[in-house]
Design a protein around this motif. Structure first.
Motif, PDB file in Angstrom:
ATOM      1  N   VAL A 293     -11.130  44.049  46.958  1.00  9.84           N
ATOM      2  CA  VAL A 293     -10.905  45.138  47.914  1.00  9.84           C
ATOM      3  C   VAL A 293     -10.178  46.279  47.215  1.00  9.84           C
ATOM      4  O   VAL A 293      -9.168  46.051  46.526  1.00  9.84           O
ATOM      5  CB  VAL A 293     -10.072  44.641  49.104  1.00  9.84           C
ATOM      6  CG1 VAL A 293      -9.803  45.777  50.088  1.00  9.84           C
ATOM      7  CG2 VAL A 293     -10.778  43.494  49.812  1.00  9.84           C
ATOM      8  N   GLY A 294     -10.699  47.511  47.377  1.00 11.65           N
ATOM      9  CA  GLY A 294     -10.049  48.663  46.788  1.00 11.65           C
ATOM     10  C   GLY A 294     -10.151  48.666  45.255  1.00 11.65           C
ATOM     11  O   GLY A 294     -10.854  47.851  44.659  1.00 11.65           O
ATOM     12  N   PRO A 295      -9.410  49.618  44.633  1.00 12.32           N
ATOM     13  CA  PRO A 295      -8.600  50.642  45.302  1.00 12.32           C
ATOM     14  C   PRO A 295      -9.491  51.702  45.960  1.00 12.32           C
ATOM     15  O   PRO A 295     -10.551  52.041  45.442  1.00 12.32           O
ATOM     16  CB  PRO A 295      -7.776  51.245  44.161  1.00 12.32           C
ATOM     17  CG  PRO A 295      -8.647  51.044  42.948  1.00 12.32           C
ATOM     18  CD  PRO A 295      -9.379  49.759  43.162  1.00 12.32           C
ATOM     19  N   GLY A 296      -9.074  52.155  47.118  1.00 11.64           N
ATOM     20  CA  GLY A 296      -9.867  53.126  47.846  1.00 11.64           C
ATOM     21  C   GLY A 296     -10.478  52.510  49.089  1.00 11.64           C
ATOM     22  O   GLY A 296      -9.964  51.528  49.640  1.00 11.64           O
ATOM     23  N   SER A 297     -11.595  53.063  49.525  1.00 10.83           N
ATOM     24  CA  SER A 297     -12.186  52.682  50.817  1.00 10.83           C
ATOM     25  C   SER A 297     -13.447  51.848  50.666  1.00 10.83           C
ATOM     26  O   SER A 297     -14.355  51.917  51.507  1.00 10.83           O
ATOM     27  CB  SER A 297     -12.500  53.949  51.626  1.00 10.83           C
ATOM     28  OG  SER A 297     -11.306  54.666  51.898  1.00 10.83           O
ATOM     29  N   THR A 298     -13.515  51.057  49.592  1.00 11.11           N
ATOM     30  CA  THR A 298     -14.660  50.182  49.385  1.00 11.11           C
ATOM     31  C   THR A 298     -14.204  48.795  48.957  1.00 11.11           C
ATOM     32  O   THR A 298     -13.077  48.611  48.486  1.00 11.11           O
ATOM     33  CB  THR A 298     -15.614  50.737  48.313  1.00 11.11           C
ATOM     34  OG1 THR A 298     -14.910  50.843  47.067  1.00 11.11           O
ATOM     35  CG2 THR A 298     -16.160  52.108  48.716  1.00 11.11           C
ATOM     36  N   ALA A 299     -15.094  47.819  49.116  1.00 13.04           N
ATOM     37  CA  ALA A 299     -14.855  46.450  48.677  1.00 13.04           C
ATOM     38  C   ALA A 299     -16.162  45.877  48.155  1.00 13.04           C
ATOM     39  O   ALA A 299     -17.243  46.305  48.570  1.00 13.04           O
ATOM     40  CB  ALA A 299     -14.311  45.600  49.815  1.00 13.04           C
TER      41      ALA A 299
END
Length: 311
Positions: A293-299
């Motif tokens: 998960v992440g970093p940011g708005s994705t996984a």
């Protein structure tokens, strides 16, 4: 929905197309000019027991996603137990070996539903399938029993064939009877003829990180790949071959990648997810899978294919 293929074998059919209805061609298979009719709805995969149990009992996943474990009763009393991660418009269904009877419950089996957003689009898909060379698409209806023994019409569906090695895809359109039943916990229509994915799924995803499936990658046999291509084209996807002989299908918000592999290597390989908000990097090992998960708005969630060591 895992039993959609088995249900098609037990319900009245209008016709069965032959397996291997087409083969991938080099480059872009054809110009995409028609309106998009089908959109990625959900996919399921049968995992080894260690991973399925780890998913079921993961405290992290319950915080990460709108997560539930349930047993569903479909047509003719067929049941299956799945672990569900629901987003805004898309969701995932993860099973362990034996969680559904027969061929669909074997390691590496998988399936994918692609659905309409507007009532009445499924007959147009049917016409396009015939234009793609599928002489007799399989038409059937799936039901759901909420526990009182009374089957509720759930969705209508189309297949190119009922013969498959380990993967099957189907087109689907939710039925008005299902939306009308309060036990389905669906939402009011956003516009006339709304039978869309966002209406079908609840807004509970907002309380979690996971938002939607943005890409999915599966290993499928050459025969299953060939049977899936006409359905993707009929739905309006932009289908292109990969250097290794698989395909990617784009348009509609979720990229679908199908790799041509031997049956022993078939199954769920990778899922890309969007998040509701940015997150720090976190790596969660779940059985023989890894969710980053992440970093940011994705996984990104990756899965190990094939039998577990010693199994």
């Amino acid at each position: 929905m895992t039993m959609v293929l088995a249900a098609a074998l037990t319900l009245p059919l209008t016709g069965v197309a032959e397996a291997g209805t087409g083969t991938p061609e080099a480059g872009n298979t054809r110009p995409v000019t028609d309106r998009q009719l089908l959109f990625f709805n959900h996919a399921y995969g049968v995992l080894d027991r260690e991973t399925a149990d780890a998913v079921e009992h993961s405290a992290y996943l319950r915080d990460f996603a709108n997560f539930q474990v349930r047993t569903t009763t479909g047509a003719d009393g067929q049941t299956w137990t799945g672990r569900y991660l629901m987003g805004r418009e898309t969701y995932l269904e993860l099973l362990g070996v034996g969680d559904v009877a027969g061929q669909d419950g074997t390691l590496g089996s998988a399936g994918m539903g692609i659905s309409t957003e507007r009532a009445g689009d499924l007959p147009t898909v049917l016409g396009r399938l015939r234009d793609e060379g599928v002489a007799e698409p399989v038409e059937f209806g799936q039901t759901r029993d909420f526990g009182d023994g009374v089957p509720v019409p759930w969705f209508d569906a189309l297949l190119t064939t009922t013969q498959y090695d380990a993967f099957g895809a189907w087109a689907m359109e939710y039925r008005p009877e299902y939306f009308a039943d309060p036990r389905g916990n669906t939402e009011p229509p956003g516009h006339p003829g709304d039978v869309g994915r966002e209406r079908y799924l609840s807004d509970d995803y907002r309380a979690h990180l996971m938002r939607d499936v943005t890409a999915i990658r599966l290993g499928v046999t050459e025969g299953d790949l060939a049977d899936t291509l006409p359905l993707l084209r009929a739905g309006g996807f932009d289908v292109r071959t990969t250097p290794a002989g698989g395909v990617t299908a784009q348009r509609g918000g979720t990229t679908i990648r199908l790799d041509a592999v031997p049956r022993a290597e078939a199954g769920l390989r990778r899922i890309d997810l969007s998040l509701n908000r940015p997150a720090d990097r976190h790596r969660e090992r779940i059985g023989r899978s890894t969710l980053t998960v992440g970093p940011g708005s994705t996984a990104v969630w990756t899965f190990t294919t094939g039998p577990a060591t010693g199994s």
